[in-house]
Design an enzyme around this catalytic site. Structure first.
Site, PDB file in Angstrom:
ATOM      1  N   ALA A   1     -11.966   4.325  16.442  1.00 52.12           N
ATOM      2  CA  ALA A   1     -11.925   3.393  15.385  1.00 52.12           C
ATOM      3  C   ALA A   1     -12.114   2.201  15.919  1.00 52.12           C
ATOM      4  O   ALA A   1     -11.172   2.008  16.932  1.00 52.12           O
ATOM      5  CB  ALA A   1     -10.594   3.635  14.428  1.00 52.12           C
TER       6      ALA A   1
ATOM      7  N   GLU B   1     -16.770  16.005  15.200  1.00 51.86           N
ATOM      8  CA  GLU B   1     -17.360  15.984  13.916  1.00 51.86           C
ATOM      9  C   GLU B   1     -17.332  14.758  13.218  1.00 51.86           C
ATOM     10  O   GLU B   1     -16.560  13.750  13.467  1.00 51.86           O
ATOM     11  CB  GLU B   1     -16.138  16.824  13.092  1.00 51.86           C
TER      12      GLU B   1
ATOM     13  N   ASN C   1     -21.661   9.249   7.270  1.00 50.74           N
ATOM     14  CA  ASN C   1     -21.290   8.015   8.020  1.00 50.74           C
ATOM     15  C   ASN C   1     -22.333   7.547   8.924  1.00 50.74           C
ATOM     16  O   ASN C   1     -22.199   7.819  10.280  1.00 50.74           O
ATOM     17  CB  ASN C   1     -19.770   8.438   8.927  1.00 50.74           C
TER      18      ASN C   1
ATOM     19  N   TYR D   1     -23.287   7.761  17.873  1.00 54.70           N
ATOM     20  CA  TYR D   1     -23.224   8.905  18.648  1.00 54.70           C
ATOM     21  C   TYR D   1     -24.393   9.348  19.326  1.00 54.70           C
ATOM     22  O   TYR D   1     -24.674   9.779  20.343  1.00 54.70           O
ATOM     23  CB  TYR D   1     -22.457   9.979  18.023  1.00 54.70           C
TER      24      TYR D   1
HETATM   25  C1  LIG Z   1     -18.127   3.740  13.901  1.00 52.90           C
HETATM   26  C2  LIG Z   1     -17.402   2.536  14.480  1.00 52.90           C
HETATM   27  C3  LIG Z   1     -16.346   3.382  15.360  1.00 52.90           C
HETATM   28  C4  LIG Z   1     -18.134   1.605  15.309  1.00 52.90           C
HETATM   29  O1  LIG Z   1     -17.908   0.778  16.110  1.00 52.90           O
HETATM   30  P1  LIG Z   1     -18.301  -0.542  16.711  1.00 52.90           P
HETATM   31  O2  LIG Z   1     -17.429  -1.216  17.427  1.00 52.90           O
HETATM   32  O3  LIG Z   1     -18.709  -1.381  15.499  1.00 52.90           O
HETATM   33  O4  LIG Z   1     -19.706  -0.069  17.142  1.00 52.90           O
HETATM   34  P2  LIG Z   1     -20.602  -0.893  18.264  1.00 52.90           P
HETATM   35  O5  LIG Z   1     -20.612  -2.267  17.906  1.00 52.90           O
HETATM   36  O6  LIG Z   1     -20.459  -0.285  19.674  1.00 52.90           O
HETATM   37  O7  LIG Z   1     -22.167  -0.190  17.676  1.00 52.90           O
HETATM   38  C5  LIG Z   1     -23.134   0.300  18.597  1.00 52.90           C
HETATM   39  C6  LIG Z   1     -24.050   0.750  17.847  1.00 52.90           C
HETATM   40  O8  LIG Z   1     -23.653   2.018  16.837  1.00 52.90           O
HETATM   41  C7  LIG Z   1     -24.454   1.798  15.723  1.00 52.90           C
HETATM   42  N1  LIG Z   1     -23.737   1.469  14.715  1.00 52.90           N
HETATM   43  C8  LIG Z   1     -22.395   1.044  14.620  1.00 52.90           C
HETATM   44  N2  LIG Z   1     -21.858   0.849  13.353  1.00 52.90           N
HETATM   45  C9  LIG Z   1     -22.947   0.817  12.367  1.00 52.90           C
HETATM   46  C10 LIG Z   1     -22.873   0.648  11.089  1.00 52.90           C
HETATM   47  N3  LIG Z   1     -21.898   0.219  10.259  1.00 52.90           N
HETATM   48  N4  LIG Z   1     -24.166   0.548  10.652  1.00 52.90           N
HETATM   49  C11 LIG Z   1     -25.347   0.945  11.198  1.00 52.90           C
HETATM   50  N5  LIG Z   1     -25.246   1.344  12.651  1.00 52.90           N
HETATM   51  C12 LIG Z   1     -24.089   1.115  13.295  1.00 52.90           C
HETATM   52  C13 LIG Z   1     -25.618   0.549  15.775  1.00 52.90           C
HETATM   53  O9  LIG Z   1     -26.646   1.412  16.544  1.00 52.90           O
HETATM   54  C14 LIG Z   1     -25.019   0.015  16.645  1.00 52.90           C
HETATM   55  O10 LIG Z   1     -25.593  -0.973  17.581  1.00 52.90           O
HETATM   56  P3  LIG Z   1     -26.104  -2.427  17.172  1.00 52.90           P
HETATM   57  O11 LIG Z   1     -24.778  -3.074  16.774  1.00 52.90           O
HETATM   58  O12 LIG Z   1     -26.865  -2.899  18.223  1.00 52.90           O
HETATM   59  O13 LIG Z   1     -27.189  -2.078  15.939  1.00 52.90           O
HETATM   60  C15 LIG Z   1     -16.715   1.484  13.525  1.00 52.90           C
HETATM   61  O14 LIG Z   1     -17.556   1.080  12.393  1.00 52.90           O
HETATM   62  C16 LIG Z   1     -15.498   2.239  12.830  1.00 52.90           C
HETATM   63  O15 LIG Z   1     -14.301   2.043  13.157  1.00 52.90           O
HETATM   64  N6  LIG Z   1     -15.782   2.761  11.563  1.00 52.90           N
HETATM   65  C17 LIG Z   1     -14.755   3.525  10.775  1.00 52.90           C
HETATM   66  C18 LIG Z   1     -13.960   4.386  11.603  1.00 52.90           C
HETATM   67  C19 LIG Z   1     -15.159   5.498  11.888  1.00 52.90           C
HETATM   68  O16 LIG Z   1     -15.999   5.863  11.113  1.00 52.90           O
HETATM   69  N7  LIG Z   1     -15.006   6.122  13.036  1.00 52.90           N
HETATM   70  C20 LIG Z   1     -16.058   7.260  13.456  1.00 52.90           C
HETATM   71  C21 LIG Z   1     -15.298   8.586  12.861  1.00 52.90           C
HETATM   72  S1  LIG Z   1     -16.460  10.049  13.431  1.00 52.90           S
END
Ligand SMILES: CC(C)(COP(=O)(O)OP(=O)(O)OC[C@H]1O[C@@H](n2cnc3c(N)ncnc32)[C@H](O)[C@@H]1OP(=O)(O)O)[C@@H](O)C(=O)NCCC(=O)NCCS
Length: 167
Positions: free
Chosen positions: A82, A113, A118, A125
């Protein structure tokens, strides 16, 4: 709108002292957040890899996100990832996953998972070579949503699921 890239993301081991900030992010990130006790349990496992990402915030580094990975037998399970909602799309999750992959064996098998809905996390991933290899029906108790089971193995990196257990 996407935020500019974080200037300097530092990834280090997560510690018990980080847990108040972790729980605060967790509650904002998930509809069914982990409890403090669940994080304590994961941190207590000697074979796990628990990471914190720090970003500079006015001099003092601030916790931007965390990643929890447990090892069961030979397989690494990414249990929780997260990022603070105000710090997303700046590469913090990317930095943590890169650091995780640098810390496991080069031919490690990793699984996780993720909610089918999402799409952002699934795209993240997939960028790291994880591939969807199955579905757990109604895995999430809060809304009955299915989980995609994703794997990253030597085979998924070659574009097949040949070495993925259960396929
Ligand atoms: C999913 C999560 C961990 C991503 O964290 P983040 O630091 O924003 O991710 P990054 O900046 O490293 O993103 C890398 C790439 O992932 C993809 N990505 C990440 N978030 C995205 C979104 N909301 N929508 C579309 N693509 C996304 C994109 O390809 C992104 O590259 P880009 O920004 O150049 O387009 C964050 O949104 C989060 O904490 N979400 C809530 C908790 C969650 O869902 N955790 C995963 C549970 S399995």
């Amino acid at each position: 709108m996407t935020a500019p890239p974080a200037a300097a993301i530092e990834v280090r081991r997560l510690t018990y002292a980080d847990l108040p900030q972790v729980v605060a992010i967790e509650r904002r990130a998930f509809t069914s957040p982990w409890s403090l006790a669940m994080f304590v349990l994961e941190l207590s496992k000697p074979t796990g890899i628990c990471l914190a990402a720090e970003i500079p915030a006015g001099g003092e580094p601030e916790l931007g996100g965390y990643l929890i990975c447990s090892r069961y037998d030979t397989v690494w399970h990414v249990m929780n990832v997260a990022v603070d909602p105000t710090q997303r799309r700046r590469g913090i999750a990317t930095a943590m996953l890169s650091s995780l992959l640098a810390r496991v064996e080069h031919d490690a098998q990793l699984t996780l998972e993720v909610r089918r809905s999402n799409a952002g996390a699934i795209q993240l991933y997939e960028r790291f070579g994880f591939r969807s290899a199955g579905v757990r029906r109604r895995y999430y108790a809060d809304n009955g949503e299915d989980a995609l089971v994703m794997w990253r193995t030597p085979a998924t990196l070659r574009g097949t699921l040949d070495d993925v257990p259960g396929t």
